[in-house]
Design a protein around this motif. Structure first.
Motif, PDB file in Angstrom:
ATOM      1  N   ARG A  89       0.825  -1.207   0.000  1.00  0.00           N
ATOM      2  CA  ARG A  89       0.000   0.000   0.000  1.00  0.00           C
ATOM      3  C   ARG A  89       0.860   1.257   0.000  1.00  0.00           C
ATOM      4  O   ARG A  89       0.573   2.228  -0.704  1.00  0.00           O
ATOM      5  CB  ARG A  89      -0.940   0.001   1.218  1.00  0.00           C
ATOM      6  N   LYS A  90       1.934   1.230   0.762  1.00  0.00           N
ATOM      7  CA  LYS A  90       2.818   2.392   0.800  1.00  0.00           C
ATOM      8  C   LYS A  90       3.493   2.600  -0.545  1.00  0.00           C
ATOM      9  O   LYS A  90       3.613   3.738  -1.033  1.00  0.00           O
ATOM     10  CB  LYS A  90       3.872   2.221   1.894  1.00  0.00           C
ATOM     11  N   ALA A  91       3.937   1.517  -1.174  1.00  0.00           N
ATOM     12  CA  ALA A  91       4.602   1.616  -2.471  1.00  0.00           C
ATOM     13  C   ALA A  91       3.679   2.254  -3.508  1.00  0.00           C
ATOM     14  O   ALA A  91       4.090   3.143  -4.278  1.00  0.00           O
ATOM     15  CB  ALA A  91       5.050   0.237  -2.931  1.00  0.00           C
ATOM     16  N   ILE A  92       2.450   1.806  -3.560  1.00  0.00           N
ATOM     17  CA  ILE A  92       1.501   2.342  -4.532  1.00  0.00           C
ATOM     18  C   ILE A  92       1.218   3.816  -4.256  1.00  0.00           C
ATOM     19  O   ILE A  92       1.111   4.632  -5.179  1.00  0.00           O
ATOM     20  CB  ILE A  92       0.201   1.503  -4.508  1.00  0.00           C
ATOM     21  N   THR A  93       1.121   4.174  -2.976  1.00  0.00           N
ATOM     22  CA  THR A  93       0.872   5.567  -2.612  1.00  0.00           C
ATOM     23  C   THR A  93       2.044   6.451  -3.030  1.00  0.00           C
ATOM     24  O   THR A  93       1.852   7.549  -3.591  1.00  0.00           O
ATOM     25  CB  THR A  93       0.639   5.690  -1.099  1.00  0.00           C
TER      26      THR A  93
ATOM     27  N   GLU B 250       2.132 -14.766 -10.537  1.00  0.00           N
ATOM     28  CA  GLU B 250       0.867 -14.057 -10.752  1.00  0.00           C
ATOM     29  C   GLU B 250       1.128 -12.559 -10.922  1.00  0.00           C
ATOM     30  O   GLU B 250       1.903 -11.966 -10.167  1.00  0.00           O
ATOM     31  CB  GLU B 250      -0.060 -14.273  -9.559  1.00  0.00           C
ATOM     32  N   PRO B 251       0.491 -11.925 -11.921  1.00  0.00           N
ATOM     33  CA  PRO B 251       0.720 -10.503 -12.155  1.00  0.00           C
ATOM     34  C   PRO B 251       0.024  -9.640 -11.111  1.00  0.00           C
ATOM     35  O   PRO B 251      -1.008 -10.024 -10.540  1.00  0.00           O
ATOM     36  CB  PRO B 251       0.106 -10.270 -13.537  1.00  0.00           C
ATOM     37  N   PHE B 252       0.582  -8.485 -10.861  1.00  0.00           N
ATOM     38  CA  PHE B 252      -0.036  -7.521  -9.955  1.00  0.00           C
ATOM     39  C   PHE B 252      -1.028  -6.697 -10.789  1.00  0.00           C
ATOM     40  O   PHE B 252      -0.648  -5.826 -11.557  1.00  0.00           O
ATOM     41  CB  PHE B 252       1.017  -6.605  -9.335  1.00  0.00           C
TER      42      PHE B 252
ATOM     43  N   LYS C 292       4.637   2.187 -14.461  1.00  0.00           N
ATOM     44  CA  LYS C 292       6.095   2.270 -14.350  1.00  0.00           C
ATOM     45  C   LYS C 292       6.635   1.233 -13.369  1.00  0.00           C
ATOM     46  O   LYS C 292       7.831   0.917 -13.388  1.00  0.00           O
ATOM     47  CB  LYS C 292       6.503   3.674 -13.893  1.00  0.00           C
ATOM     48  N   LEU C 293       5.750   0.719 -12.502  1.00  0.00           N
ATOM     49  CA  LEU C 293       6.136  -0.335 -11.561  1.00  0.00           C
ATOM     50  C   LEU C 293       5.737  -1.715 -12.068  1.00  0.00           C
ATOM     51  O   LEU C 293       5.962  -2.712 -11.374  1.00  0.00           O
ATOM     52  CB  LEU C 293       5.466  -0.093 -10.199  1.00  0.00           C
ATOM     53  N   GLY C 294       5.115  -1.767 -13.265  1.00  0.00           N
ATOM     54  CA  GLY C 294       4.666  -3.043 -13.811  1.00  0.00           C
ATOM     55  C   GLY C 294       3.302  -3.468 -13.305  1.00  0.00           C
ATOM     56  O   GLY C 294       2.935  -4.645 -13.414  1.00  0.00           O
ATOM     57  N   ILE C 295       2.555  -2.517 -12.748  1.00  0.00           N
ATOM     58  CA  ILE C 295       1.223  -2.805 -12.187  1.00  0.00           C
ATOM     59  C   ILE C 295       0.149  -2.392 -13.180  1.00  0.00           C
ATOM     60  O   ILE C 295       0.182  -1.284 -13.738  1.00  0.00           O
ATOM     61  CB  ILE C 295       1.021  -2.059 -10.858  1.00  0.00           C
ATOM     62  N   GLU C 296      -0.839  -3.269 -13.385  1.00  0.00           N
ATOM     63  CA  GLU C 296      -1.952  -2.975 -14.281  1.00  0.00           C
ATOM     64  C   GLU C 296      -3.168  -2.547 -13.453  1.00  0.00           C
ATOM     65  O   GLU C 296      -3.566  -3.225 -12.506  1.00  0.00           O
ATOM     66  CB  GLU C 296      -2.334  -4.209 -15.106  1.00  0.00           C
ATOM     67  N   VAL C 297      -3.754  -1.417 -13.844  1.00  0.00           N
ATOM     68  CA  VAL C 297      -4.985  -0.934 -13.217  1.00  0.00           C
ATOM     69  C   VAL C 297      -6.108  -1.059 -14.236  1.00  0.00           C
ATOM     70  O   VAL C 297      -6.046  -0.488 -15.322  1.00  0.00           O
ATOM     71  CB  VAL C 297      -4.854   0.534 -12.774  1.00  0.00           C
ATOM     72  N   ARG C 298      -7.127  -1.823 -13.879  1.00  0.00           N
ATOM     73  CA  ARG C 298      -8.287  -2.003 -14.757  1.00  0.00           C
ATOM     74  C   ARG C 298      -9.432  -1.141 -14.217  1.00  0.00           C
ATOM     75  O   ARG C 298      -9.892  -1.352 -13.097  1.00  0.00           O
ATOM     76  CB  ARG C 298      -8.735  -3.467 -14.808  1.00  0.00           C
ATOM     77  N   ARG C 299      -9.890  -0.196 -14.987  1.00  0.00           N
ATOM     78  CA  ARG C 299     -10.975   0.674 -14.528  1.00  0.00           C
ATOM     79  C   ARG C 299     -12.323   0.117 -14.968  1.00  0.00           C
ATOM     80  O   ARG C 299     -12.492  -0.288 -16.113  1.00  0.00           O
ATOM     81  CB  ARG C 299     -10.806   2.080 -15.088  1.00  0.00           C
ATOM     82  N   ARG C 300     -13.278   0.095 -14.033  1.00  0.00           N
ATOM     83  CA  ARG C 300     -14.637  -0.327 -14.354  1.00  0.00           C
ATOM     84  C   ARG C 300     -15.604   0.804 -13.982  1.00  0.00           C
ATOM     85  O   ARG C 300     -15.756   1.144 -12.804  1.00  0.00           O
ATOM     86  CB  ARG C 300     -15.011  -1.594 -13.587  1.00  0.00           C
TER      87      ARG C 300
END
Length: 585
Positions: A328-332, A411-413, A437-445
């Motif tokens: 959580r801190k990393a994402i923030t 497993e992907p983040f 940039k961190l390799g994280i995928e955000v899927r918006r719904r």
């Protein structure tokens, strides 16, 4: 209802064992500002004209409603709570924790701080003409806290142990614990008649008009389009000191628009008279053209003098992906809000680094009111923040493989972001780009406001945008936001899922604080503890309220410290023209 959580003035010194004395109000700490013979609050305009009308847009994202019961699990009609439901006490908007008699003519707090007694005004009447009785107050309390009641409301009143009818006009509340705050909580109970079958409307779907005591009544409605309230010509409380100069419109109409574009077109065309704007891009570029050039439409900024709201992307820590604080801190840290603010919002926002921003309650001194220093979540540039984020993710078992952040199982983040409407498009896009940039995928719904509300009710989301109202005198409502019980209670406002015995203990101590100094110290301790959990990717807050309105509307010179702009408008503004007068049911 939570904004009504503001207190009254104490009649027996805290900690002293002496007889309790009835008084015209109660303050949680210190003395009341207004004496027993006061005639009106200082922040109202005695020159306000009575009459006329005002047409408003949706105050929330809801585009429909299915109930006139604002304390049910349904979607309540806009305005119904503030225009129709009254309480025993009325908060003062220019004191941090004081309130004065509304339905109650006096209030008495027991010397041991384990109960409060209210004496109901003999002139208080429901909309059907019945006198307000202590039995109605007891009925209201039991419906709001009993089986089938809304969970957040039940949690809010849980330390009120029982309501006792002393006589037809006297009601006493017993407390589970000694408390200086609970007299205020009891004073905020919305009162309705026993003849209104509120319990049958607990799940929404019931549009029977409430039998209440407020200054307005429902004149017309269409659940997919609008609701109209008109002033009750027989309103019992018009001359009370807490009502003088307030509720000046004869007719208040809410029109519900399905999109921001429709709302903006409505204010320009004159279909509505006022809108409070929250989106900076629309405020910058959406209010131009003939209506403003001619002077019919006014665009004005009013200084924010109160504690700011806390808003941002909220983690659902119930989800396995977000259980690790390091994640959580990393994402923030990865979210470059400073760049977003600079490039898209002209730097108008001040970064939120406290749960109580723009207040003396903030643990971070740079987040307090009048601070000239801009607080930062990371002391350095964004490249350093990303480097720190990668280190934290690696410690939590997440590493880049083939350009994708993966755990040891490969497993992907990846996570889903649920939202309703386009209000946060720019912020979510920037957030997604930073996390990529961190390799994280955000899927918006994107979902409807109603579906969004249901998903939040069931905690069925990975991450969402939330805005939390704050109080200068925080207390019981914090259990709903951060309490362990609320974390497992569907419908609560503990969206993050925080469940911590240390936080529970801090909230309990805060609720029982005996001095304002102690309340501030405990609030700052809670602030540090909550912010250290990294449960929200915070946005910022602005120093002005943005309001566009028709020139026919008048208003006091400034918004009082403890008011929301929506509440200020319907309670204290007026129509300078003729408009609709003599409105009737």
């Amino acid at each position: 209802m939570m904004h009504k959580l503001i207190a009254l003035a104490t009649f027996a010194s805290i900690g002293m064992s002496q007889l309790a004395v009835a008084a015209h109000g109660y303050a949680q700490f210190g003395d009341l500002k207004y004496p027993p013979n006061f005639t009106h609050f200082d922040y109202v305009s005695l020159d306000a004209k009575k009459g006329g009308s005002i047409r408003l847009s949706n105050p929330t994202r809801s585009t429909t409603f299915d109930t006139f019961n604002p304390y049910s699990s349904g979607t309540a009609a806009p305005g119904v709570s503030s225009l129709m439901f009254e309480t025993l006490l009325e908060p003062s908007a220019d004191e941090p924790a004081s309130a004065y008699g509304l339905l109650a003519e006096d209030v008495t707090v027991a010397a041991d701080q384990r109960s409060v007694t209210f004496r109901i005004r003999p002139e208080a009447r429901f909309s059907n003409g019945d006198r307000v009785q202590a039995a109605d107050v007891k009925y209201s309390f039991e419906k709001l806290t009993g089986k089938g009641a809304d969970s957040s409301t039940r949690e809010f009143f849980k330390d009120l142990n029982a309501a006792e009818v002393v006589d037809s006009r006297t009601i006493r509340f017993q407390f589970r614990i000694p408390s200086t705050e609970l007299p205020l909580i009891a004073g905020t109970i919305p009162v309705f008649s026993k003849k209104w079958r509120a319990g049958e409307a607990s799940r929404g779907g019931n549009l029977a008009p409430p039998i209440t005591t407020g200054p307005y009544r429902i004149a017309a409605h269409d659940h997919g389009d609008h609701v109209v309230y008109v002033r009750d010509p027989d309103y019992w409380g018009r001359n009370l000191p807490v009502r003088v100069g307030t509720f000046n419109f004869d007719r208040i109409e809410y029109r519900l628009f399905s999109s921001e574009q429709d709302r903006l077109l409505a204010i320009h065309s004159g279909e509505i008279d006022l809108t409070v704007e929250y989106q900076s891009d629309i405020w910058r570029s959406g209010y131009t053209g003939k209506a403003l050039q001619s002077g019919r439409l006014i665009k004005q900024e009013f200084p924010v003098q109160s504690i700011a709201r806390t808003q941002g992307f909220v983690f659902n820590s119930r989800k396995t992906l977000f259980k690790d604080l390091r994640v959580r801190k990393a994402i923030t840290l990865a979210f470059d809000f400073d760049a977003l603010n600079r490039e898209n919002f002209n730097g108008i926002y001040r970064r939120t680094t406290s749960w109580f921003p723009n207040s003396e309650l903030a643990a971070n001194p740079n987040a307090r009111r009048n601070s000239t220093t801009t607080p930062r979540l990371f002391d350095g540039n964004h490249a350093k923040a990303l480097a720190e984020a990668r280190k934290l993710l690696a410690q939590a078992g997440w590493r880049i493989r083939d350009g994708v952040l993966r755990n040891d199982q490969g497993e992907p983040f990846s996570f889903e972001f649920v939202d309703a409407g386009a209000a946060t498009n720019t912020s979510i896009k920037k957030f997604s780009e930073d996390l990529a940039k961190l390799g994280i995928e955000v899927r918006r719904r994107d979902i409807s406001p109603e579906a969004h509300r249901q998903r939040l009710w069931e905690f069925d989301f990975d991450m969402c945008v939330m805005v939390f109202a704050n109080s200068e005198a925080p207390g019981t409502e914090l259990r709903g936001m951060f309490g362990s019980i609320a974390a497992g209670t569907p419908g609560s406002s503990n969206y993050s899922g925080l469940a911590s015995s240390e936080v529970d203990e801090l909230i309990d101590s805060l609720v029982q604080a005996k001095t304002r100094t102690s309340q501030i110290e405990l609030a700052r301790a809670l602030d540090r503890k909550v912010m250290d959990q990294w449960l929200i990717v915070p946005f910022g807050y602005k120093s002005q309220h943005w309001v566009a309105f028709d020139q026919k509307l008048g208003h006091p010179s400034s918004i009082p410290p403890n008011s929301s702009p929506q509440g200020w408008v319907i309670e204290h503004w007026w129509n300078r023209g003729t408009g609709v007068t003599g409105a009737s049911l």
